[in-house]
Structure formats: C-alpha cells, structure tokens
Design a protein around this motif. Sequence first.
Motif, PDB file in Angstrom:
ATOM      1  N   ASN A  17       6.921   6.671   4.118  1.00 33.93           N
ATOM      2  CA  ASN A  17       6.641   5.951   2.885  1.00 33.93           C
ATOM      3  C   ASN A  17       7.153   4.517   2.925  1.00 33.93           C
ATOM      4  O   ASN A  17       6.608   3.634   2.264  1.00 33.93           O
ATOM      5  CB  ASN A  17       7.235   6.684   1.685  1.00 33.93           C
ATOM      6  CG  ASN A  17       6.508   7.996   1.421  1.00 33.93           C
ATOM      7  OD1 ASN A  17       5.291   8.079   1.573  1.00 33.93           O
ATOM      8  ND2 ASN A  17       7.245   9.024   1.050  1.00 33.93           N
ATOM      9  N   ASP A  18       8.207   4.288   3.689  1.00 30.49           N
ATOM     10  CA  ASP A  18       8.655   2.930   3.967  1.00 30.49           C
ATOM     11  C   ASP A  18       9.397   2.943   5.289  1.00 30.49           C
ATOM     12  O   ASP A  18       9.761   4.005   5.807  1.00 30.49           O
ATOM     13  CB  ASP A  18       9.538   2.371   2.840  1.00 30.49           C
ATOM     14  CG  ASP A  18      10.767   3.226   2.590  1.00 30.49           C
ATOM     15  OD1 ASP A  18      11.619   3.309   3.495  1.00 30.49           O
ATOM     16  OD2 ASP A  18      10.863   3.810   1.501  1.00 30.49           O
ATOM     17  N   ILE A  19       9.610   1.781   5.848  1.00 32.30           N
ATOM     18  CA  ILE A  19      10.221   1.685   7.176  1.00 32.30           C
ATOM     19  C   ILE A  19      11.631   2.254   7.194  1.00 32.30           C
ATOM     20  O   ILE A  19      12.109   2.757   8.210  1.00 32.30           O
ATOM     21  CB  ILE A  19      10.198   0.216   7.650  1.00 32.30           C
ATOM     22  CG1 ILE A  19      10.580   0.125   9.133  1.00 32.30           C
ATOM     23  CG2 ILE A  19      11.071  -0.662   6.789  1.00 32.30           C
ATOM     24  CD1 ILE A  19      10.420  -1.269   9.704  1.00 32.30           C
TER      25      ILE A  19
ATOM     26  N   ARG B 231      -3.994  -5.639   7.237  1.00 37.65           N
ATOM     27  CA  ARG B 231      -3.517  -5.280   8.562  1.00 37.65           C
ATOM     28  C   ARG B 231      -1.995  -5.306   8.643  1.00 37.65           C
ATOM     29  O   ARG B 231      -1.329  -5.936   7.821  1.00 37.65           O
ATOM     30  CB  ARG B 231      -4.138  -6.223   9.593  1.00 37.65           C
ATOM     31  CG  ARG B 231      -5.664  -6.087   9.587  1.00 37.65           C
ATOM     32  CD  ARG B 231      -6.348  -6.841  10.672  1.00 37.65           C
ATOM     33  NE  ARG B 231      -7.793  -6.569  10.622  1.00 37.65           N
ATOM     34  CZ  ARG B 231      -8.678  -7.083  11.461  1.00 37.65           C
ATOM     35  NH1 ARG B 231      -8.288  -7.909  12.419  1.00 37.65           N
ATOM     36  NH2 ARG B 231      -9.960  -6.773  11.347  1.00 37.65           N
ATOM     37  N   PRO B 232      -1.435  -4.622   9.644  1.00 32.26           N
ATOM     38  CA  PRO B 232       0.023  -4.548   9.751  1.00 32.26           C
ATOM     39  C   PRO B 232       0.668  -5.916   9.942  1.00 32.26           C
ATOM     40  O   PRO B 232       0.056  -6.833  10.509  1.00 32.26           O
ATOM     41  CB  PRO B 232       0.228  -3.665  10.990  1.00 32.26           C
ATOM     42  CG  PRO B 232      -1.036  -2.877  11.122  1.00 32.26           C
ATOM     43  CD  PRO B 232      -2.116  -3.793  10.657  1.00 32.26           C
TER      44      PRO B 232
ATOM     45  N   PRO C  63       5.159   0.451   3.876  1.00 32.53           N
ATOM     46  CA  PRO C  63       4.760   1.740   4.456  1.00 32.53           C
ATOM     47  C   PRO C  63       4.543   1.620   5.962  1.00 32.53           C
ATOM     48  O   PRO C  63       4.147   0.570   6.466  1.00 32.53           O
ATOM     49  CB  PRO C  63       3.457   2.069   3.724  1.00 32.53           C
ATOM     50  CG  PRO C  63       2.928   0.751   3.277  1.00 32.53           C
ATOM     51  CD  PRO C  63       4.123  -0.102   2.980  1.00 32.53           C
ATOM     52  N   THR C  64       4.796   2.715   6.665  1.00 29.41           N
ATOM     53  CA  THR C  64       4.733   2.718   8.128  1.00 29.41           C
ATOM     54  C   THR C  64       3.939   3.923   8.626  1.00 29.41           C
ATOM     55  O   THR C  64       4.122   5.030   8.140  1.00 29.41           O
ATOM     56  CB  THR C  64       6.152   2.752   8.725  1.00 29.41           C
ATOM     57  OG1 THR C  64       6.873   1.593   8.293  1.00 29.41           O
ATOM     58  CG2 THR C  64       6.120   2.783  10.240  1.00 29.41           C
TER      59      THR C  64
ATOM     60  N   GLY D   6       0.810  -1.216   0.000  1.00 31.47           N
ATOM     61  CA  GLY D   6       0.000   0.000   0.000  1.00 31.47           C
ATOM     62  C   GLY D   6       0.839   1.258   0.000  1.00 31.47           C
ATOM     63  O   GLY D   6       2.073   1.219   0.066  1.00 31.47           O
ATOM     64  N   GLN D   7       0.132   2.384  -0.043  1.00 31.46           N
ATOM     65  CA  GLN D   7       0.770   3.693  -0.006  1.00 31.46           C
ATOM     66  C   GLN D   7       0.508   4.327   1.353  1.00 31.46           C
ATOM     67  O   GLN D   7      -0.622   4.334   1.842  1.00 31.46           O
ATOM     68  CB  GLN D   7       0.221   4.580  -1.117  1.00 31.46           C
ATOM     69  CG  GLN D   7       0.551   4.076  -2.518  1.00 31.46           C
ATOM     70  CD  GLN D   7       0.025   5.005  -3.593  1.00 31.46           C
ATOM     71  OE1 GLN D   7      -0.866   5.816  -3.354  1.00 31.46           O
ATOM     72  NE2 GLN D   7       0.586   4.894  -4.792  1.00 31.46           N
ATOM     73  N   ALA D   8       1.550   4.867   1.942  1.00 32.72           N
ATOM     74  CA  ALA D   8       1.449   5.393   3.297  1.00 32.72           C
ATOM     75  C   ALA D   8       0.381   6.478   3.412  1.00 32.72           C
ATOM     76  O   ALA D   8      -0.378   6.512   4.380  1.00 32.72           O
ATOM     77  CB  ALA D   8       2.805   5.928   3.749  1.00 32.72           C
ATOM     78  N   GLN D   9       0.307   7.382   2.442  1.00 31.21           N
ATOM     79  CA  GLN D   9      -0.669   8.466   2.515  1.00 31.21           C
ATOM     80  C   GLN D   9      -2.086   7.933   2.447  1.00 31.21           C
ATOM     81  O   GLN D   9      -2.987   8.416   3.147  1.00 31.21           O
ATOM     82  CB  GLN D   9      -0.432   9.471   1.391  1.00 31.21           C
ATOM     83  CG  GLN D   9      -1.320  10.712   1.491  1.00 31.21           C
ATOM     84  CD  GLN D   9      -1.064  11.501   2.768  1.00 31.21           C
ATOM     85  OE1 GLN D   9       0.074  11.900   3.032  1.00 31.21           O
ATOM     86  NE2 GLN D   9      -2.089  11.737   3.565  1.00 31.21           N
ATOM     87  N   VAL D  10      -2.318   6.940   1.610  1.00 34.99           N
ATOM     88  CA  VAL D  10      -3.654   6.339   1.499  1.00 34.99           C
ATOM     89  C   VAL D  10      -4.055   5.678   2.813  1.00 34.99           C
ATOM     90  O   VAL D  10      -5.185   5.835   3.291  1.00 34.99           O
ATOM     91  CB  VAL D  10      -3.694   5.318   0.343  1.00 34.99           C
ATOM     92  CG1 VAL D  10      -5.030   4.572   0.332  1.00 34.99           C
ATOM     93  CG2 VAL D  10      -3.468   6.011  -0.989  1.00 34.99           C
ATOM     94  N   ILE D  11      -3.128   4.948   3.416  1.00 31.90           N
ATOM     95  CA  ILE D  11      -3.411   4.307   4.704  1.00 31.90           C
ATOM     96  C   ILE D  11      -3.693   5.352   5.769  1.00 31.90           C
ATOM     97  O   ILE D  11      -4.649   5.228   6.549  1.00 31.90           O
ATOM     98  CB  ILE D  11      -2.236   3.410   5.125  1.00 31.90           C
ATOM     99  CG1 ILE D  11      -2.038   2.276   4.126  1.00 31.90           C
ATOM    100  CG2 ILE D  11      -2.461   2.849   6.530  1.00 31.90           C
ATOM    101  CD1 ILE D  11      -0.759   1.480   4.347  1.00 31.90           C
TER     102      ILE D  11
END
Length: 227
Positions: free
Chosen positions: A55-57, A128-129, A83-84, A15-20
Amino acid sequence: MTVEYLYIEFVYPTGQAQVILDKLREALNEWDAIELGHLVIKPQKFGAVGIEKYNDILEHWPLEESEIAHETTRRSVDFDDFPTIQFTVKDLQYLKGGADHPLDVGSDEPLRELLDILKFCYTTTEERPIAVYSTTPDTPLDLRKPPITAESVANSRFTYLPWLTILPPAMVEEYGRETVLSTPAWHVDELDDGSVLLVCHNDIVDWDKDCRTAAQHIGLPSYRELG
C-alpha cells in the motif's frame, strides 16, 4: 537446489496499490506476447514472475524518519502516499537460459523477455512510476534500504545504482541524457517517454560482476559499495 530471488519494485507517486495491480494484471492477461514467451505470470512454474502490492513503500522498507518525508520550494515528497508494486522472479538459473534452461532458448532470451514485461508494465499505466529498482541476491544483507529516499526523489536522484533500474525522465535529465545513454552497461534502452531502462550486466547465475563501472559513469555509488 538453492532458490534465489530477484525483486523489482515499481514505486508510484499516487493511486491505490490494488487498483494499480488490477490494471497491470488485466493488461498482462490481454498481452499476446505473454502467451508466446517462456516466462509465465503465474506462481509455481520455473521462471515465474510473481506480482504483489504494498500500500506504500514503508510497508516493505524499514526507513528512518528522516528518509520518509522531504519538502522543498519545488516539491513535497511523503512516502506514506507512494504505492509500490513488486515483481518477484525465483529460480534465476532458468532466467539465464542457455544450457541451464530446460527449454531450447538462447542464453539471454528469458532475461530479455523479463525486460519486455517490465517495459510493458511501466508504459501501460497512465501515471508512471517515479522509480524502478531491483534487489538482487548479492545485495549486502546490511543494506536494507531502497535506492531512494524522500529527499532523493524530491531532487530526482538515486542514492545508489541498483543492478536494474528504469530512470524516469526527470532522473535522466538530472544525470544527463547523453551520460545515461552512454553508460557502460549490458543493456541501455530509451523508452517512449524519455525514461531509460538500464541493466548493469547479464551474469545472473553467479553474480560475479558488479555495477561499479556503470555507477561511477553516472556519478553514483553501487549497492556493493554501501553494504
């Protein structure tokens, strides 16, 4: 007054961090329990819970090359694609409640509200994470790593036990459901998908207690042992 911060990170497999982040904020804005609680999902208020994205870990953690990617016959993991979302709580004396809190709340009431927020956010997204973990004020300064590596994720394991975690179903099965559920910790809660929320202790003012007993029960080192 010393301002201490508690960080809790949700690491997602895709996924994309902003979307999440947008989905989480939208869900929280519509959650009636937020209006009734003492914790606020807004900045500049005591007990506030801030939410931000990476955007990523790797945008947050300076990991070694060997910790970033791992491939087995069963699974390939590359943190460049993970993404985090980070939750931040400041002024932890207000998270404690009781006599130190400016409102008439029970000693653990704000902390339990935070756990409700985390559980709500964990369960509100379709995907889910793959890991949820905390960084606390007593985490050794030389321990600049999350409790996961690409290899540990590929094998459904942690590298150490943080103060707070949500172990996803694969990790629960890896360590043994009965073992995880019987962990001698302050709070152990099985979620609807078989994940387990685990909080070692509720001593969040002085951080006198550590997680060694809970970690040893599961078969992991604690963060204090590694720093």
